[in-house]
Design a protein around this motif. Structure first.
Motif, PDB file in Angstrom:
ATOM      1  N   PHE A 101      14.809 -28.675  -7.925  1.00 46.19           N
ATOM      2  CA  PHE A 101      13.828 -29.328  -7.319  1.00 46.19           C
ATOM      3  C   PHE A 101      14.101 -30.886  -7.574  1.00 46.19           C
ATOM      4  CE2 PHE A 101      10.029 -31.861  -7.760  1.00 46.19           C
ATOM      5  CZ  PHE A 101       9.488 -31.574  -6.380  1.00 46.19           C
ATOM      6  N   VAL A 102      14.382 -31.167  -8.693  1.00 41.61           N
ATOM      7  CA  VAL A 102      14.782 -32.683  -8.981  1.00 41.61           C
ATOM      8  C   VAL A 102      15.900 -32.964  -8.453  1.00 41.61           C
ATOM      9  CG1 VAL A 102      14.924 -34.243 -10.758  1.00 41.61           C
ATOM     10  CG2 VAL A 102      13.266 -32.792 -11.077  1.00 41.61           C
ATOM     11  N   GLU A 103      16.940 -32.320  -8.445  1.00 42.60           N
ATOM     12  CA  GLU A 103      18.255 -32.368  -8.009  1.00 42.60           C
ATOM     13  C   GLU A 103      18.181 -32.842  -6.356  1.00 42.60           C
ATOM     14  OE1 GLU A 103      22.279 -30.025  -6.906  1.00 42.60           O
ATOM     15  OE2 GLU A 103      21.077 -29.233  -8.331  1.00 42.60           O
ATOM     16  N   MET A 104      17.327 -32.126  -5.642  1.00 46.48           N
ATOM     17  CA  MET A 104      17.445 -32.119  -4.174  1.00 46.48           C
ATOM     18  C   MET A 104      16.624 -33.470  -3.938  1.00 46.48           C
ATOM     19  SD  MET A 104      19.077 -29.760  -2.875  1.00 46.48           S
ATOM     20  CE  MET A 104      20.010 -29.729  -4.172  1.00 46.48           C
ATOM     21  N   GLY A 162       9.004 -20.855   0.250  1.00 47.05           N
ATOM     22  CA  GLY A 162       9.280 -20.588  -1.070  1.00 47.05           C
ATOM     23  C   GLY A 162      10.777 -20.251  -1.189  1.00 47.05           C
ATOM     24  N   PHE A 163      11.565 -20.502  -0.316  1.00 46.11           N
ATOM     25  CA  PHE A 163      13.074 -20.081  -0.327  1.00 46.11           C
ATOM     26  C   PHE A 163      13.805 -21.219  -0.417  1.00 46.11           C
ATOM     27  CE2 PHE A 163      11.169 -16.357   1.726  1.00 46.11           C
ATOM     28  CZ  PHE A 163      11.475 -15.458   0.915  1.00 46.11           C
ATOM     29  N   PHE A 164      14.657 -21.270  -1.441  1.00 40.60           N
ATOM     30  CA  PHE A 164      15.647 -22.426  -1.694  1.00 40.60           C
ATOM     31  C   PHE A 164      16.947 -22.002  -0.865  1.00 40.60           C
ATOM     32  CE2 PHE A 164      19.355 -24.058  -3.774  1.00 40.60           C
ATOM     33  CZ  PHE A 164      19.047 -25.219  -3.758  1.00 40.60           C
ATOM     34  N   VAL A 165      17.409 -23.107  -0.164  1.00 40.93           N
ATOM     35  CA  VAL A 165      18.905 -23.004   0.558  1.00 40.93           C
ATOM     36  C   VAL A 165      19.563 -24.140   0.294  1.00 40.93           C
ATOM     37  CG1 VAL A 165      19.847 -22.843   2.930  1.00 40.93           C
ATOM     38  CG2 VAL A 165      17.601 -22.137   2.619  1.00 40.93           C
ATOM     39  N   SER A 166      20.556 -23.575  -0.532  1.00 42.49           N
ATOM     40  CA  SER A 166      21.638 -24.646  -0.995  1.00 42.49           C
ATOM     41  C   SER A 166      22.208 -25.492   0.100  1.00 42.49           C
ATOM     42  CB  SER A 166      22.701 -23.930  -1.851  1.00 42.49           C
ATOM     43  OG  SER A 166      23.624 -24.831  -2.362  1.00 42.49           O
ATOM     44  N   PRO A 167      22.350 -26.735  -0.173  1.00 41.97           N
ATOM     45  CA  PRO A 167      23.201 -27.699   0.713  1.00 41.97           C
ATOM     46  C   PRO A 167      24.609 -27.223   1.095  1.00 41.97           C
ATOM     47  CG  PRO A 167      22.086 -28.986  -0.768  1.00 41.97           C
ATOM     48  CD  PRO A 167      22.026 -27.670  -1.250  1.00 41.97           C
TER      49      PRO A 167
END
Length: 274
Positions: A101-104, A162-167
């Motif tokens: 979260f913080v990284e994004m 709720g789904f994280f998608v990596s860059p």
């Protein structure tokens, strides 16, 4: 990649159990170069005792106010004044964070940009499971959300958030397509310079809703700031609790009047205009 120095501002009232989950999720962040400010709209002895005994991994501050009604905006302004980071990330004390979260928020931080993500709203059962099995359950939330998608989501709302998608994922086109037209106060970030340019949060809002996000969104836009979506990037899991307000008409009317008068620089904010 070099990131801006960040301050995480956590807005809380009196739920110590929820705060523990949020702090546990901050410990699991992929980037740890941030300070934490716990911005309490009140002065609860149990909150003070918990914070003093919690094992923090980051520098932190605990700021309080006299509990005389809803004054979240006053508490937020106080946190901004005390923040050492140049990039401010705002979360609420009922939103558990995905480990990146913080990284994004920091990956997409730019001085002329206002960032905002969304959150999946967990049902009572999911929230209870998360609380009972923390911190291990935080790391498994993506798997848990995926299971709910295929085998029944129960009363979970906005499960797609709720789904994280990596860059770096082949699916990264999904976040690029998912825009937004409003800020969410529990999941937003911007530079300290940006919030000072509109004089912070308007402390004349004395009821929840509108004043802590929708109001600052139009004021940012009035000064030419651009909005950028972090949907499916800065992911949050909102813990279940009963709603504590029913209407925001008074706040909307106040905001519409300010818009009509183009008052993007509020008079009762970080600096009090006489």
């Amino acid at each position: 990649m070099e990131f801006k120095k960040a301050t995480i501002i956590v807005s809380v009232y009196d739920n110590v159990d929820f705060l523990k989950l949020i702090l546990d999720s901050l410990k699991q962040q992929s980037i740890q170069s941030f300070e934490i400010i716990i911005s309490e709209d009140g002065n609860n002895p149990k909150m003070k005792e918990f914070i003093e005994t919690y094992s923090f991994s980051n520098d932190y501050k605990h700021l309080t106010l006299e509990d005389i009604g809803w004054r979240k905006n006053t508490a937020l302004n106080n946190a901004i004044r005390n923040a050492s980071g140049e990039w401010l990330i705002f979360i609420d004390g009922d939103c558990v964070l995905h480990p990146r979260f913080v990284e994004m928020h920091l990956r997409y931080a730019k001085d002329n940009v206002i960032l905002s993500g969304r959150r999946v709203k967990l049902d009572e059962k999911s929230s209870k499971e998360l609380q009972e099995k923390s911190p291990e359950s935080i790391r498994k939330m993506q798997y848990s959300i995926l299971k709910k998608l295929f085998f029944g989501k129960g009363d979970v709302l906005y499960i797609e958030e709720g789904f994280f998608v990596s860059p770096k994922s082949l699916l990264f086109f999904i976040p690029k397509l998912r825009k937004f037209n409003y800020l969410l106060g529990c999941n937003m970030s911007f530079s300290k310079k940006a919030i000072y340019s509109i004089n912070g949060f308007d402390e004349t809002y004395i009821n929840p809703s509108v004043g802590e996000d929708t109001d600052i969104a139009w004021r940012f836009k009035a000064l030419g700031y651009k909005m950028k979506s972090l949907r499916n990037l800065a992911v949050q899991y909102h813990l279940y609790h009963p709603k504590n307000w029913t209407t925001n008409k008074e706040n909307k009317d106040k905001m519409l009047l300010n818009q009509k008068q183009n008052k993007y620089f509020c008079e009762q904010g970080l600096v009090k205009v006489q």
